[in-house]
Design a protein around this motif. Structure first.
Motif, PDB file in Angstrom:
ATOM      1  N   THR A  79       0.825  -1.206   0.000  1.00 11.64           N
ATOM      2  CA  THR A  79       0.000   0.000   0.000  1.00 11.64           C
ATOM      3  C   THR A  79       0.857   1.253   0.000  1.00 11.64           C
ATOM      4  O   THR A  79       0.588   2.212  -0.736  1.00 11.64           O
ATOM      5  N   ILE A  80       1.904   1.269   0.821  1.00 12.70           N
ATOM      6  CA  ILE A  80       2.815   2.417   0.849  1.00 12.70           C
ATOM      7  C   ILE A  80       3.498   2.590  -0.506  1.00 12.70           C
ATOM      8  O   ILE A  80       3.623   3.711  -1.028  1.00 12.70           O
ATOM      9  N   GLU A  81       3.931   1.496  -1.102  1.00 12.27           N
ATOM     10  CA  GLU A  81       4.626   1.585  -2.390  1.00 12.27           C
ATOM     11  C   GLU A  81       3.706   2.120  -3.483  1.00 12.27           C
ATOM     12  O   GLU A  81       4.119   2.922  -4.322  1.00 12.27           O
ATOM     13  N   LEU A  82       2.457   1.699  -3.465  1.00 13.26           N
ATOM     14  CA  LEU A  82       1.506   2.204  -4.449  1.00 13.26           C
ATOM     15  C   LEU A  82       1.193   3.675  -4.192  1.00 13.26           C
ATOM     16  O   LEU A  82       1.163   4.491  -5.129  1.00 13.26           O
ATOM     17  N   LEU A  83       0.975   4.030  -2.923  1.00 15.17           N
ATOM     18  CA  LEU A  83       0.712   5.431  -2.595  1.00 15.17           C
ATOM     19  C   LEU A  83       1.886   6.324  -2.981  1.00 15.17           C
ATOM     20  O   LEU A  83       1.689   7.470  -3.404  1.00 15.17           O
ATOM     21  N   ALA A  84       3.099   5.824  -2.842  1.00 18.98           N
ATOM     22  CA  ALA A  84       4.278   6.612  -3.218  1.00 18.98           C
ATOM     23  C   ALA A  84       4.220   6.975  -4.699  1.00 18.98           C
ATOM     24  O   ALA A  84       4.506   8.121  -5.084  1.00 18.98           O
ATOM     25  N   ARG A  85       3.838   6.013  -5.528  1.00 23.35           N
ATOM     26  CA  ARG A  85       3.708   6.282  -6.963  1.00 23.35           C
ATOM     27  C   ARG A  85       2.592   7.287  -7.239  1.00 23.35           C
ATOM     28  O   ARG A  85       2.759   8.237  -8.012  1.00 23.35           O
ATOM     29  N   LEU A  86       1.444   7.058  -6.621  1.00 21.42           N
ATOM     30  CA  LEU A  86       0.287   7.917  -6.864  1.00 21.42           C
ATOM     31  C   LEU A  86       0.536   9.337  -6.367  1.00 21.42           C
ATOM     32  O   LEU A  86       0.205  10.316  -7.052  1.00 21.42           O
ATOM     33  N   ARG A 176      11.921  14.046  10.814  1.00 26.17           N
ATOM     34  CA  ARG A 176      12.413  13.791   9.458  1.00 26.17           C
ATOM     35  C   ARG A 176      11.319  14.055   8.431  1.00 26.17           C
ATOM     36  O   ARG A 176      11.591  14.562   7.337  1.00 26.17           O
ATOM     37  N   SER A 177      10.093  13.703   8.779  1.00 23.61           N
ATOM     38  CA  SER A 177       8.982  13.944   7.876  1.00 23.61           C
ATOM     39  C   SER A 177       8.804  15.435   7.612  1.00 23.61           C
ATOM     40  O   SER A 177       8.594  15.860   6.463  1.00 23.61           O
ATOM     41  N   VAL A 178       8.908  16.242   8.669  1.00 15.65           N
ATOM     42  CA  VAL A 178       8.787  17.692   8.512  1.00 15.65           C
ATOM     43  C   VAL A 178       9.933  18.231   7.657  1.00 15.65           C
ATOM     44  O   VAL A 178       9.728  19.066   6.765  1.00 15.65           O
ATOM     45  N   GLU A 179      11.138  17.759   7.915  1.00 17.13           N
ATOM     46  CA  GLU A 179      12.298  18.188   7.121  1.00 17.13           C
ATOM     47  C   GLU A 179      12.110  17.836   5.639  1.00 17.13           C
ATOM     48  O   GLU A 179      12.467  18.624   4.752  1.00 17.13           O
ATOM     49  N   GLU A 180      11.549  16.663   5.384  1.00 19.09           N
ATOM     50  CA  GLU A 180      11.321  16.251   3.997  1.00 19.09           C
ATOM     51  C   GLU A 180      10.265  17.131   3.336  1.00 19.09           C
ATOM     52  O   GLU A 180      10.367  17.448   2.143  1.00 19.09           O
ATOM     53  N   HIS A 181       9.247  17.522   4.090  1.00 18.65           N
ATOM     54  CA  HIS A 181       8.254  18.458   3.551  1.00 18.65           C
ATOM     55  C   HIS A 181       8.929  19.762   3.128  1.00 18.65           C
ATOM     56  O   HIS A 181       8.667  20.295   2.046  1.00 18.65           O
ATOM     57  N   GLU A 189       9.790  25.505  -5.060  1.00 20.83           N
ATOM     58  CA  GLU A 189       9.972  26.959  -5.143  1.00 20.83           C
ATOM     59  C   GLU A 189      11.222  27.336  -5.927  1.00 20.83           C
ATOM     60  O   GLU A 189      11.297  28.435  -6.487  1.00 20.83           O
ATOM     61  N   SER A 190      12.199  26.441  -6.003  1.00 19.83           N
ATOM     62  CA  SER A 190      13.410  26.715  -6.777  1.00 19.83           C
ATOM     63  C   SER A 190      13.277  26.221  -8.219  1.00 19.83           C
ATOM     64  O   SER A 190      14.238  26.285  -8.990  1.00 19.83           O
ATOM     65  N   GLN A 191      12.093  25.728  -8.551  1.00 14.42           N
ATOM     66  CA  GLN A 191      11.781  25.249  -9.901  1.00 14.42           C
ATOM     67  C   GLN A 191      12.729  24.141 -10.349  1.00 14.42           C
ATOM     68  O   GLN A 191      13.243  24.136 -11.468  1.00 14.42           O
ATOM     69  N   ALA A 192      12.931  23.187  -9.448  1.00 18.28           N
ATOM     70  CA  ALA A 192      13.712  21.999  -9.793  1.00 18.28           C
ATOM     71  C   ALA A 192      12.979  21.225 -10.881  1.00 18.28           C
ATOM     72  O   ALA A 192      11.797  21.472 -11.158  1.00 18.28           O
ATOM     73  N   SER A 193      13.654  20.280 -11.486  1.00 24.34           N
ATOM     74  CA  SER A 193      13.040  19.529 -12.579  1.00 24.34           C
ATOM     75  C   SER A 193      11.878  18.684 -12.064  1.00 24.34           C
ATOM     76  O   SER A 193      11.843  18.274 -10.897  1.00 24.34           O
ATOM     77  N   SER A 194      10.930  18.419 -12.956  1.00 26.09           N
ATOM     78  CA  SER A 194       9.775  17.620 -12.567  1.00 26.09           C
ATOM     79  C   SER A 194      10.182  16.214 -12.143  1.00 26.09           C
ATOM     80  O   SER A 194       9.577  15.628 -11.236  1.00 26.09           O
ATOM     81  N   VAL A 195      11.209  15.682 -12.775  1.00 26.31           N
ATOM     82  CA  VAL A 195      11.692  14.343 -12.413  1.00 26.31           C
ATOM     83  C   VAL A 195      12.221  14.346 -10.992  1.00 26.31           C
ATOM     84  O   VAL A 195      11.926  13.434 -10.192  1.00 26.31           O
ATOM     85  N   GLU A 196      13.014  15.361 -10.640  1.00 26.56           N
ATOM     86  CA  GLU A 196      13.585  15.433  -9.298  1.00 26.56           C
ATOM     87  C   GLU A 196      12.487  15.590  -8.250  1.00 26.56           C
ATOM     88  O   GLU A 196      12.531  14.955  -7.185  1.00 26.56           O
ATOM     89  N   TYR A 200      11.464  12.797  -5.426  1.00 34.66           N
ATOM     90  CA  TYR A 200      11.579  13.099  -3.996  1.00 34.66           C
ATOM     91  C   TYR A 200      10.248  12.905  -3.281  1.00 34.66           C
ATOM     92  O   TYR A 200      10.206  12.407  -2.150  1.00 34.66           O
ATOM     93  N   ALA A 201       9.152  13.289  -3.931  1.00 37.75           N
ATOM     94  CA  ALA A 201       7.829  13.068  -3.332  1.00 37.75           C
ATOM     95  C   ALA A 201       7.593  11.585  -3.107  1.00 37.75           C
ATOM     96  O   ALA A 201       7.038  11.171  -2.083  1.00 37.75           O
ATOM     97  N   ARG A 202       8.025  10.760  -4.058  1.00 38.33           N
ATOM     98  CA  ARG A 202       7.877   9.312  -3.913  1.00 38.33           C
ATOM     99  C   ARG A 202       8.755   8.793  -2.782  1.00 38.33           C
ATOM    100  O   ARG A 202       8.325   7.973  -1.964  1.00 38.33           O
ATOM    101  N   LEU A 203      10.001   9.282  -2.717  1.00 42.12           N
ATOM    102  CA  LEU A 203      10.923   8.854  -1.664  1.00 42.12           C
ATOM    103  C   LEU A 203      10.381   9.211  -0.291  1.00 42.12           C
ATOM    104  O   LEU A 203      10.492   8.424   0.663  1.00 42.12           O
ATOM    105  N   HIS A 204       9.789  10.390  -0.165  1.00 42.78           N
ATOM    106  CA  HIS A 204       9.220  10.836   1.113  1.00 42.78           C
ATOM    107  C   HIS A 204       8.200   9.820   1.624  1.00 42.78           C
ATOM    108  O   HIS A 204       8.199   9.470   2.808  1.00 42.78           O
ATOM    109  N   LYS A 205       7.356   9.328   0.730  1.00 43.35           N
ATOM    110  CA  LYS A 205       6.359   8.337   1.147  1.00 43.35           C
ATOM    111  C   LYS A 205       7.009   7.004   1.481  1.00 43.35           C
ATOM    112  O   LYS A 205       6.661   6.350   2.475  1.00 43.35           O
TER     113      LYS A 205
END
Length: 218
Positions: A79-86, A176-181, A189-196, A200-205
């Protein structure tokens, strides 16, 4: 022909009974009992059971019948792995639609989460964390994706009723969760690439899987 309205109502009622805890893991579903206690006949209930089996809420054994699934650690991981993708996809789709007010709200929620780091009863921290991510869901403008995320969050909540995390590790995860947010917001806000950003959003989950967790039987 099974009435679509009754079949859908049977599905919703049975699913709600599972999610609410009225029908606990291992509970045997008896169609005759369901029919006797409602105005819905056996056929719609059978259709509802087949649908819930396909979605992973029920398991059906020949000559035994249907039982509510007993979630294990593998179900939690999947479930976590699927949510990370979504959630990674929802985050990147939301970025073009985020307003300055949204970004301010995200930073504000993160600050409130920081204030709740040392609270042992972390219902408020959990609520704020969900509120943080729901801003991205709301802005992704993809209804089917939002529906899929809601469904998996409900599944995760169901699993967590039967899985208990180690408290020390759980408390360690919170800052750590807050730091990742904050890092995610910095990337946006720094307009990093969409891939990055999506990675990172997936890694956070996925970092939620770092916990050791133990099965807790009701």
């Amino acid at each position: 022909m099974v009435s679509e309205n009754k079949a859908n109502r049977a599905y919703k009622e049975l699913r709600n009974d599972i999610l609410s805890g009225r029908f606990v893991p291992g509970y045997r579903i008896v169609i005759s009992d369901l029919s006797r206690n409602s105005d819905i006949s056996a056929s719609p209930w059978r259709e509802a059971i087949m649908r819930l089996q396909a979605e992973g809420w029920l398991e059906v054994t020949p000559n035994v019948g249907a039982r509510v699934v007993e979630p294990g650690l593998n179900a939690h991981r999947q479930t976590i792995e699927l949510l990370a993708r979504l959630e990674g996809l929802a985050t990147i789709l939301a970025i073009p639609n985020l307003t300055d007010a949204d970004l301010q709200a995200l930073h504000s929620i993160d600050s409130k989460m920081m204030e709740n780091l040392n609270v042992r009863l972390d219902a408020e921290f959990t609520r704020l964390n969900r509120e943080f991510h729901e801003i991205f869901y709301a802005r992704c403008n993809f209804d089917r994706l939002k529906e899929a995320i809601r469904g998996e969050i409900e599944r995760l909540d169901f699993i967590k009723k039967n899985v208990q995390f180690d408290w020390d590790e759980r408390m360690e995860r919170k800052p750590r969760s807050v730091e990742e947010h904050e890092h995610l917001l910095t990337l946006i806000e720094s307009q990093a690439s969409s891939v990055e950003i999506e990675d990172y959003a997936r890694l956070h989950k996925l970092n939620a899987l770092a916990f050791r967790h133990h099965m807790q039987k009701d």
